[in-house]
Scaffold this motif. Sequence first.
Motif, PDB file in Angstrom:
ATOM      1  N   LYS A 173       0.840  -1.187   0.000  1.00 42.56           N
ATOM      2  CA  LYS A 173       0.000   0.000   0.000  1.00 42.56           C
ATOM      3  C   LYS A 173       0.877   1.240   0.000  1.00 42.56           C
ATOM      4  CE  LYS A 173      -3.569   2.651   2.381  1.00 42.56           C
ATOM      5  NZ  LYS A 173      -4.461   2.795   3.566  1.00 42.56           N
ATOM      6  N   VAL A 174       0.667   2.086  -0.986  1.00 44.59           N
ATOM      7  CA  VAL A 174       1.404   3.332  -1.104  1.00 44.59           C
ATOM      8  C   VAL A 174       0.438   4.478  -0.839  1.00 44.59           C
ATOM      9  CG1 VAL A 174       2.749   4.826  -2.632  1.00 44.59           C
ATOM     10  CG2 VAL A 174       2.958   2.337  -2.827  1.00 44.59           C
ATOM     11  N   ALA A 175       0.721   5.258   0.175  1.00 42.12           N
ATOM     12  CA  ALA A 175      -0.117   6.424   0.470  1.00 42.12           C
ATOM     13  C   ALA A 175       0.191   7.494  -0.567  1.00 42.12           C
ATOM     14  CB  ALA A 175       0.155   6.939   1.875  1.00 42.12           C
ATOM     15  N   SER A 176      -0.683   7.631  -1.547  1.00 43.40           N
ATOM     16  CA  SER A 176      -0.413   8.538  -2.659  1.00 43.40           C
ATOM     17  C   SER A 176      -1.696   8.840  -3.397  1.00 43.40           C
ATOM     18  CB  SER A 176       0.592   7.904  -3.623  1.00 43.40           C
ATOM     19  OG  SER A 176       0.736   8.697  -4.785  1.00 43.40           O
ATOM     20  N   GLU A 177      -1.794  10.047  -3.901  1.00 44.67           N
ATOM     21  CA  GLU A 177      -2.915  10.419  -4.766  1.00 44.67           C
ATOM     22  C   GLU A 177      -2.587  10.178  -6.233  1.00 44.67           C
ATOM     23  OE1 GLU A 177      -1.923  15.179  -5.332  1.00 44.67           O
ATOM     24  OE2 GLU A 177      -3.514  14.551  -3.966  1.00 44.67           O
ATOM     25  N   ASN A 178      -1.381   9.706  -6.535  1.00 48.69           N
ATOM     26  CA  ASN A 178      -0.979   9.489  -7.917  1.00 48.69           C
ATOM     27  C   ASN A 178      -1.728   8.303  -8.512  1.00 48.69           C
ATOM     28  OD1 ASN A 178       0.854  11.575  -7.790  1.00 48.69           O
ATOM     29  ND2 ASN A 178       2.597  10.255  -7.327  1.00 48.69           N
ATOM     30  N   SER A 179      -2.351   8.518  -9.629  1.00 52.34           N
ATOM     31  CA  SER A 179      -2.987   7.428 -10.360  1.00 52.34           C
ATOM     32  C   SER A 179      -2.525   7.397 -11.810  1.00 52.34           C
ATOM     33  CB  SER A 179      -4.512   7.565 -10.305  1.00 52.34           C
ATOM     34  OG  SER A 179      -4.933   8.828 -10.801  1.00 52.34           O
ATOM     35  N   THR A 180      -1.493   8.147 -12.121  1.00 56.81           N
ATOM     36  CA  THR A 180      -0.880   8.134 -13.447  1.00 56.81           C
ATOM     37  C   THR A 180       0.631   8.067 -13.282  1.00 56.81           C
ATOM     38  OG1 THR A 180      -0.681  10.553 -13.594  1.00 56.81           O
ATOM     39  CG2 THR A 180      -2.731   9.574 -14.386  1.00 56.81           C
ATOM     40  N   HIS A 181       1.300   7.542 -14.304  1.00 55.08           N
ATOM     41  CA  HIS A 181       2.757   7.547 -14.354  1.00 55.08           C
ATOM     42  C   HIS A 181       3.387   6.852 -13.145  1.00 55.08           C
ATOM     43  CE1 HIS A 181       1.584  10.328 -17.376  1.00 55.08           C
ATOM     44  NE2 HIS A 181       1.384  11.331 -16.549  1.00 55.08           N
ATOM     45  N   ILE A 182       2.813   5.725 -12.741  1.00 56.77           N
ATOM     46  CA  ILE A 182       3.387   4.923 -11.676  1.00 56.77           C
ATOM     47  C   ILE A 182       4.451   4.022 -12.306  1.00 56.77           C
ATOM     48  CG2 ILE A 182       2.924   3.301  -9.809  1.00 56.77           C
ATOM     49  CD1 ILE A 182       1.462   6.030  -9.580  1.00 56.77           C
ATOM     50  N   THR A 183       5.689   4.239 -11.958  1.00 50.96           N
ATOM     51  CA  THR A 183       6.771   3.502 -12.588  1.00 50.96           C
ATOM     52  C   THR A 183       6.870   2.091 -12.024  1.00 50.96           C
ATOM     53  OG1 THR A 183       8.008   5.540 -12.943  1.00 50.96           O
ATOM     54  CG2 THR A 183       9.249   3.478 -13.070  1.00 50.96           C
ATOM     55  N   TYR A 184       6.846   1.131 -12.911  1.00 53.72           N
ATOM     56  CA  TYR A 184       6.967  -0.260 -12.490  1.00 53.72           C
ATOM     57  C   TYR A 184       8.227  -0.476 -11.665  1.00 53.72           C
ATOM     58  CZ  TYR A 184       8.350  -5.131 -12.566  1.00 53.72           C
ATOM     59  OH  TYR A 184       8.777  -6.376 -12.175  1.00 53.72           O
ATOM     60  N   GLY A 185       8.058  -1.167 -10.548  1.00 51.83           N
ATOM     61  CA  GLY A 185       9.202  -1.657  -9.794  1.00 51.83           C
ATOM     62  C   GLY A 185       9.822  -0.695  -8.821  1.00 51.83           C
ATOM     63  N   GLU A 186       9.334   0.539  -8.743  1.00 49.92           N
ATOM     64  CA  GLU A 186       9.953   1.484  -7.825  1.00 49.92           C
ATOM     65  C   GLU A 186       9.518   1.184  -6.390  1.00 49.92           C
ATOM     66  OE1 GLU A 186       9.328   5.552  -8.837  1.00 49.92           O
ATOM     67  OE2 GLU A 186      10.935   5.546 -10.334  1.00 49.92           O
ATOM     68  N   ALA A 187      10.489   1.135  -5.495  1.00 55.48           N
ATOM     69  CA  ALA A 187      10.196   0.885  -4.085  1.00 55.48           C
ATOM     70  C   ALA A 187       9.750   2.192  -3.441  1.00 55.48           C
ATOM     71  CB  ALA A 187      11.428   0.341  -3.380  1.00 55.48           C
ATOM     72  N   VAL A 188       8.486   2.247  -3.040  1.00 62.89           N
ATOM     73  CA  VAL A 188       7.924   3.438  -2.415  1.00 62.89           C
ATOM     74  C   VAL A 188       7.373   3.061  -1.054  1.00 62.89           C
ATOM     75  CG1 VAL A 188       6.252   5.305  -2.658  1.00 62.89           C
ATOM     76  CG2 VAL A 188       7.316   4.326  -4.693  1.00 62.89           C
ATOM     77  N   GLN A 189       7.770   3.800  -0.027  1.00 66.86           N
ATOM     78  CA  GLN A 189       7.215   3.635   1.324  1.00 66.86           C
ATOM     79  C   GLN A 189       7.297   2.182   1.802  1.00 66.86           C
ATOM     80  OE1 GLN A 189       3.277   5.255   1.193  1.00 66.86           O
ATOM     81  NE2 GLN A 189       3.959   7.259   0.492  1.00 66.86           N
ATOM     82  N   GLY A 190       8.462   1.582   1.611  1.00 67.63           N
ATOM     83  CA  GLY A 190       8.684   0.247   2.141  1.00 67.63           C
ATOM     84  C   GLY A 190       8.291  -0.887   1.234  1.00 67.63           C
ATOM     85  N   GLY A 191       7.727  -0.587   0.085  1.00 69.55           N
ATOM     86  CA  GLY A 191       7.383  -1.645  -0.853  1.00 69.55           C
ATOM     87  C   GLY A 191       8.622  -2.260  -1.468  1.00 69.55           C
ATOM     88  N   ALA A 192       8.456  -3.438  -2.010  1.00 69.25           N
ATOM     89  CA  ALA A 192       9.587  -4.148  -2.597  1.00 69.25           C
ATOM     90  C   ALA A 192       9.952  -3.550  -3.950  1.00 69.25           C
ATOM     91  CB  ALA A 192       9.235  -5.618  -2.760  1.00 69.25           C
ATOM     92  N   ILE A 193      11.222  -3.687  -4.306  1.00 71.27           N
ATOM     93  CA  ILE A 193      11.678  -3.309  -5.639  1.00 71.27           C
ATOM     94  C   ILE A 193      11.229  -4.389  -6.619  1.00 71.27           C
ATOM     95  CG2 ILE A 193      13.695  -2.900  -7.093  1.00 71.27           C
ATOM     96  CD1 ILE A 193      15.140  -1.903  -4.609  1.00 71.27           C
TER      97      ILE A 193
END
Length: 933
Positions: free
Chosen positions: A96-116
Motif C-alpha cells: 500500500k502506497v499512500a499517494s494520490e498518484n494514479s498516473t505515471h506509476i513507474t513499475y518496480g519502484e520501491a515506495v514507502q517500504g514496498g519491494a523493488i
Amino acid sequence: MRNRYQNIICAFLLAMVSFALVPGFKEQALAVTELRCEYLDNPLGIDMVKPSLGWIIKPPEGNSLTDIKQTGYQVLVASSPALLKMNKGDLWDSKKVASENSTHITYGEAVQGGAIGKALRSEMRCYWKVRVWTKSGNGKEVVSDWSEPALWTMGLLDQKEWTGSWIGLNGDAEIKDTVTEHRRLASRMLRREFAVQKKVSRATAYVCGVGFFDLYMNGKRISDQLMNPALSGYNERLLYVSFDMTGEMKQGNNAMGVVLSNGRFFAPRIKVPVPMHNYGYPRLLMQLHVEYEDGTKEIIGSDNKWKATADGPVRASNEYDGEEYDARLEMPGWSAPGFDDSKWKPAQMMPSPGGKMEAQMIEPIRVTETLHPRRILQPKPGVWMVDFGQSFYGVIRLKVKGARGTTVNLHSSFNVLPDGTLKYQNDRSALNMDKYTLKGEGEEDWHPRFRGNATRWVQVEGFPGIPDISNFEGLVTHTDFEKTGMFSSSNELLNRVYLNAKWGTRMQNRSLPMEPDRDERMPWSGHPAKTSESEGWVFNVARFYDHFLHNYRTHQGSDGSLQEILPPYWTFNGKGILWPSVATIIPDWFYNFYGDERILKDNYQMMKRFVLFTKNAYLKADFTTDHCDYGDWVNAINMGGSGEQTPKALMGTAYIYNNARIIQRAAKILGNKEDELYFKELADKMYTAFNDRFLDKQNGIYQSGSQCAYVLPLAFGLVPDAYKEKVVNNLVKDIMQTRKGHTSVGLIGMQWQMQVLTNVGHPEVAYTIATRTDLPSWGYMISKGATTSWELWNSDTTGPGMNGESQKILSGNFEAWCYQTLGGINYDPERPGFKHIILKPEPVGDLKFVDASFKSLYGVVSSRWRKDEEAFNWNFTIPPNTTASVYIPVGTEKNIILDGKPLMKTIDSGKDKVTGRIVLNLGSGDYNIYVKK
C-alpha cells in the motif's frame, strides 16, 4: 477505430475503478469493474524495462458522491495468472502506497517500504492488477476490490537477441526514369515453409520490414495494420512490430510470407524537388519465437532458407506516384504450405540499414473510416469524376468487373478544373495515379496497401462500362489515435472551421506529421509546435509526439543544431531557430498536458544542446540576433512567402528567449539548479535586450507593428508591465480597425494568436477572427468549398507550386482555443496533466451554447453551457482524483445557484483579481451552475 488509452512515454495500463451504489456507503467496499490493458492496441513487444502504469477512477453510476480523492494504491504484477489470482505479485508488489498518484506509476519502484520490482526480461509476460483507497466528501476511507487482471509482454530488449539476417532482393524489377524521377520498384514477396511437430503454447512474430511490410501466415494476412513500421531514419532507428501468432500456427506444415514495399526506404525521388536520402532496396529482418507445451522453444528467423520474387502483382508502389497492381500476376496460396516456389529465387543476404532495433511504441496506421461518393460526373467520354465531398488522406477501394487485361486508372487530388477534370497541377511532379489491371474473374475488389495521398476527387479512366457510387469507396487512413475530445457550438461556421482543422490532423498524421499531397510529404517541423496541442484535445497524440521527438533527438547534429525535416528524408539543413523549436515547445506542452516528467527527462539534453547552439551561433554581443529561418510563413499580408512584414530579427530573438525560459523551467522541474540559473540569466539579459531593440516604448509599438510582432512578445512574456496596455491596444486596433476583424498572421503567428487574445482579455476579438467569411479567414476557405484548412489564405486564386489544399499551417492552435476559451477547459501548468483543472468559459459574441468534453488521464472533463436572455446555465464534470478552479463568467454571489442551492459562503470561493469573477475551488463531481440575469 478501437478504444485505446496509452501512457505518454512508456506502457500505460489503464484501470477503470467503479464504486458500487449500496445503502450505507460508509461501510461499502469498492468494486473494480474494468481493468483494461490498453497499451497502444496491442500490449506486445514493449521494450521499456520500467513501464508506467495508470488507472482511472470511475464514480458510481447515479451516485451524488463528490470530491472523490485517491489516498493510496497497491499494484501487483505477477508472472502468471494463477499467482495474480492468489494475490501474489512475484514480479512486483508495491504494497500500500499512500499517494494520490494514479498516473505515471513507474513499475518496480520501491515506495514507502514496498519491494523493488524484479528486472523485466525479454518476452516476459506481466499480469497485473490494482486496488485503490479513496476518500469522498464524507471523509471515510474505503478500499476497492482488486481489479480484473490485465497483461503486457516485453519485447526483445537486447540487440544481440536479433539472430536473423537481413534478406531481400537487390535491384530486381526496378524501372529507372532519370528524366521525371518517377521511381518504380515492384514489391518483394518472401516466403518460408517450416514444420511444427508439437503443440504450440505461445508464438510471437517480431518483424521489421522496410520500407513497409505485410505479414502472412498459412495463407492469411495478419492484422489490419497498414504501412508498418512507423517512419524513422533507418540508419539510426529501425522499428519492429510484434504480432501474437499463437492462433495462426498449426501442427504439421506451416508457411510464413512477407510482402515488402518501398515506403520511404527506397526513396520516391532522388533529386526532385531537392536531394533526398535513399536507403536502398527494401529488406526484411524477422523472428518467429515459438514456445511449445513441453517447455522447449524455437526461433524461425529470416535467413537463407527463405525464397523471394519480384514478379508479384504489386508492380510499383510510390507515395508520390501511386500503386500499380496487376491482378493477373497474383499467386494464390503463395503464403500457404505446399505452394510451388520453384521459380522463386533464394532470398539475398543484405546489409543492415544501420539503425538500432526498437519496439514500435506508436499506434499503427489503419483505415479508420469509409467514405462513399457524393456524386459521379462525366466531363468527357471515358472520363469519370468521383466526388467524395470531403478531402481525406487515404486510397480508393475499387470494385470492378471486366475483361482480363483491362487497366483502370485512378488519379486523385483535391479539386477540379473549370472543364470538370482533375486539378492536379498543385501536386507538381507527384502523379497520384493508382492503376489496377483486371484478371477477369468476376467482381474484383482492390485498394492500395502501401501508400496513399490527399483525395477528394478521383478521375477514373479505363473503367469497363458505366460506374456508379457502389464501385468506389474512400478509405480514410492515418495513425489510429484514440478519440479524446468533442466540441460543438451554436455557430455552424465555427463548427465547420473546427471540423476542417480536425480533418487536417487526420490527413497529416501518418506516424509522422506530414503534408498529404504533392512531391514533398515531409515531416516539416514548422507546424507541429503548437498544433500538437490542438491535436491533443481531439486525439490522444502522446505516443505519436514521443515518437516524433525520438526521431529529433536521434538525428540532432553534433553541434546541437536541428534540421527542418527529421528524419532527414530531404538532405538540406538550414540549422534554423523557429521551426526546429518543436524540440523545446512540444516537450513543454506535453508535460503540461499529460503531466509526465519523462518527456522532459528523455529530451532534456536535446533541448539544452539546441538552445546553446542557437545562442552560440546566432546571438550577438547585445543578446539579440539578426538570424531567422522562414519568418511568419504564408502570412495574410502578402498571402505567402516568408512574411517579411514581421522582422526576422524580432522573431529569432523572441524564440531563443522563449526556448531559454523553457529550459529554465525544465531544469527546475528536473532539479538541475546549475542549468536553471544559467538559462534564467540568459533569458533575463535577452528580455532587456529584446525590448531595447524592438519596442517603441513611447507608443507601445513593436518593430513593424504587424500582428505577429505583437503576438510573439505577448505569448512569450516579453512585454514589460508598464507597456502591456499600449501593446495590447495596438494589437486589437490592428485587428478590429485596420483589418476589420481579420488576422494578418501566418504559420508562426497563428500558433499563438488565438490564445494570446484570450489571455490578454480579448476573447471576443479572437472570436471575430474565427467567424469572418471574407479573405483572409477560415470562413473564406469554407465559402470556396474547402473541407480542410488551406496552405495559403488565398489558395483559390494562387497558381500551382506551394499551394496545398490541406495543411495544419494555418489552423494554428485553433482547436485548443475552442476547448480552452469557448468550452473553458484547460490544464494548470503548476499542477500539470489535468490533476488540477481550470474551468473558465468565455460566452462571447452570438454564441448561445457550447458543448465540450475531453478525456484526460483521470477521466472525462466536460463543460456544457447555454445562455439566453434570461439565464446562463452551465453543467460541468470534474473527474475523480482531481480538483478544479471554476471561474463563473457572469453573476454575483447573490444570483448564482450551485446545484439548486444559493451559493453559500461555506463554499471555497473568492474573486479573480483581474476579471472580478467568482471563483470556486471544487473537487470531483457533476455540477450545475445557474445564473438568472
